[in-house]
Scaffold this motif. Structure first.
Motif, PDB file in Angstrom:
ATOM      1  N   LEU A 190       0.811  -1.211   0.000  1.00  0.00           N
ATOM      2  CA  LEU A 190       0.000   0.000   0.000  1.00  0.00           C
ATOM      3  C   LEU A 190       0.850   1.269   0.000  1.00  0.00           C
ATOM      4  O   LEU A 190       0.401   2.325  -0.450  1.00  0.00           O
ATOM      5  N   ALA A 191       2.063   1.172   0.546  1.00  0.00           N
ATOM      6  CA  ALA A 191       2.902   2.358   0.747  1.00  0.00           C
ATOM      7  C   ALA A 191       3.990   2.491  -0.313  1.00  0.00           C
ATOM      8  O   ALA A 191       4.401   1.513  -0.955  1.00  0.00           O
ATOM      9  N   LYS A 192       4.470   3.709  -0.476  1.00  0.00           N
ATOM     10  CA  LYS A 192       5.641   3.945  -1.305  1.00  0.00           C
ATOM     11  C   LYS A 192       6.850   3.282  -0.629  1.00  0.00           C
ATOM     12  O   LYS A 192       6.880   3.136   0.597  1.00  0.00           O
ATOM     13  N   PRO A 193       7.858   2.897  -1.403  1.00  0.00           N
ATOM     14  CA  PRO A 193       9.008   2.171  -0.839  1.00  0.00           C
ATOM     15  C   PRO A 193       9.666   2.868   0.342  1.00  0.00           C
ATOM     16  O   PRO A 193      10.080   2.213   1.306  1.00  0.00           O
ATOM     17  N   GLU A 194       9.756   4.188   0.300  1.00  0.00           N
ATOM     18  CA  GLU A 194      10.426   4.910   1.380  1.00  0.00           C
ATOM     19  C   GLU A 194       9.621   4.926   2.681  1.00  0.00           C
ATOM     20  O   GLU A 194      10.125   5.344   3.727  1.00  0.00           O
TER      21      GLU A 194
END
Length: 451
Positions: free
Chosen positions: A317-321
């Motif tokens: 669900l989240a961006k890699p960072e």
């Protein structure tokens, strides 16, 4: 839940409610109440009743003030029953401390005298206001409203034993799923409103018991927790609270269901609900897939999420960072504000039950240091909360863990036990205590920023 099963449950509930049918008093309304005649299901489904349209600022009214009232037939899957329900629009407080409105439904017992009632918090678990219990009771039929219809079976035993039943729309008018503090204030102000509307037959001295399972447990526990400070007038009349399948520390639960075949869809639902409740925006941290899921579930319910996102994880669900959820400040603030371990201790007796057989649903905990739960709720968190209440002055805590039962299965033994436990509290019997015998659980310390 399969449609056939729901239909069978609805048929049984209609039969039971017919037995419990009783005319509702139509005593004159108080000055603060804008009375309305009995309405049809079509009118009940409109938005007008749910909107405050008075000339005075909403904030000028005290929490629990009744703003509108109407009497209608109690519906099940859109089918009217002989039972009457009084619905109230009332002033309450949202998670940000702002004046807001809530709706509650009151059903009179055929043998009741207005002296005792239960506040039943529904487990409707939805991000769509149309799925609220009051709308199902008024005749609206939605997929997400299936559970409030089926829950009518739970209400009947209370009605037949002389209890009036109050069913608040705990998530408020914007359906702020999983927003515990708001669930609590909405529930407490629903009780206040029920005691102020002559149509309900109740008054400021009516004694109340709180009861709820799963999503309803969130509202039940937060109401009991906030009552001493937010609504001491209500707290004086509470005989106790009972709940099962409780969400204690959302950050733990989101990690527990991470990758689950059944419950993973709860992750985006909780993120959307917390964002909506606290007025935060988590979308900048989401991947393109996360934004896609967010959009699909923005007005969805547990029916749209359960088992439909197998293997879903925060990382997807989240961006890699932002692979570590604790690297998102807004998320961190929200889950810490929703952690019951940091909230006050209730002052009334409690019966807390929790399943610990989530393995039966194919779900294992992947969170180090946290034991299994019921598939979605973390059993160790619930044990710690119960122990914490004992250690901070409330010795009237009964605790039951169902070691082999999942979240769905644990409601079966809990429901009759909860009814018996509440009957004893209303009868004035001393509350049992399991303090000193509750097994150890997990730390409920606030989450810390990612290093």
């Amino acid at each position: 839940m399969h449609t056939t099963a729901v239909r069978h449950m609805a048929t049984a509930a209609i039969t039971a409610l017919t037995v419990a049918a009783v005319p509702v008093s139509t005593a004159a309304a108080a000055p603060a109440v804008a009375p309305a005649p009995a309405v049809s299901a079509k009118a009940a489904g409109s938005d007008s009743f749910y909107t405050y349209d008075g000339s005075e600022p909403l904030s000028s009214y005290t929490p629990g003030t009744v703003l509108k009232t109407r009497t209608l037939q109690y519906h099940l899957l859109g089918i009217p029953t002989p039972v009457k329900a009084v619905q109230l629009l009332y002033r309450t407080t949202d998670a940000q401390g702002r004046a807001s409105v809530g709706v509650t439904s009151v059903v009179r017992s055929p043998g009741g005298d207005g002296s005792k009632a239960v506040s039943y918090q529904s487990a409707y678990d939805s991000l769509n206001p149309a799925d609220g219990p009051s709308r199902a009771i008024a005749g609206n039929v939605t997929l997400g409203g299936v559970l409030p219809n089926a829950e009518a079976l739970v209400l009947v035993p209370f009605l037949l034993q002389g209890y009036d039943v109050v069913v608040p729309d705990t998530e408020g008018q914007t359906a702020d799923f999983a927003a515990g503090p708001e669930y609590g204030t909405t529930t407490l102000d629903s009780i206040r409103a029920a005691g102020r509307a002559p149509e309900t037959g109740m008054n400021a001295s009516t004694r109340f018991g709180l009861i709820g399972y799963s999503g309803g447990a969130i509202a039940t526990q937060w109401a009991a927790t906030l009552a001493p400070s937010y609504a001491p007038d209500v707290n004086r009349n509470l005989v106790g609270f009972t709940e099962g399948g409780l969400l204690v520390a959302p950050a733990h639960n989101l990690k527990y269901v991470d990758g689950s075949a059944v419950w993973a869809g709860v992750i985006p639902m909780a993120l959307i609900g917390a964002s909506r409740s606290f007025g935060i925006d988590l979308k900048p941290y989401m991947s393109s897939y996360g934004l896609e899921v967010y959009k699909k579930l923005e007005n969805g319910s547990i029916v749209n999420a359960l088992g439909q996102y197998p293997g879903l994880t925060w990382k997807k669900l989240a961006k890699p960072e932002y692979a570590d959820p604790n690297s998102v400040p807004e998320f961190l603030d929200a889950v810490n504000r929703l952690n019951l371990g940091s909230a006050p201790t209730p002052t009334v007796p409690g019966f807390i039950a929790q399943g610990n057989g989530g393995v039966l649903e194919g779900t294992f905990s992947n969170l180090p240091g946290i034991g299994r739960g019921d598939g979605v709720m973390v059993a160790g968190d619930v044990r710690t909360l119960a122990r914490q209440y004992c250690d901070t002055g409330n010795k009237s805590i009964k605790f039951q863990q169902y070691g082999l039962l999942s979240h769905v299965g644990a409601i079966v033994p809990w429901a009759p036990q909860a009814l018996g436990w509440l009957n004893d509290r209303f009868a004035g019997k001393s509350a049992p205590s399991d303090c000193g015998r509750i097994p150890a659980g997990n730390s409920l310390a606030p989450e810390k920023p990612a290093s």
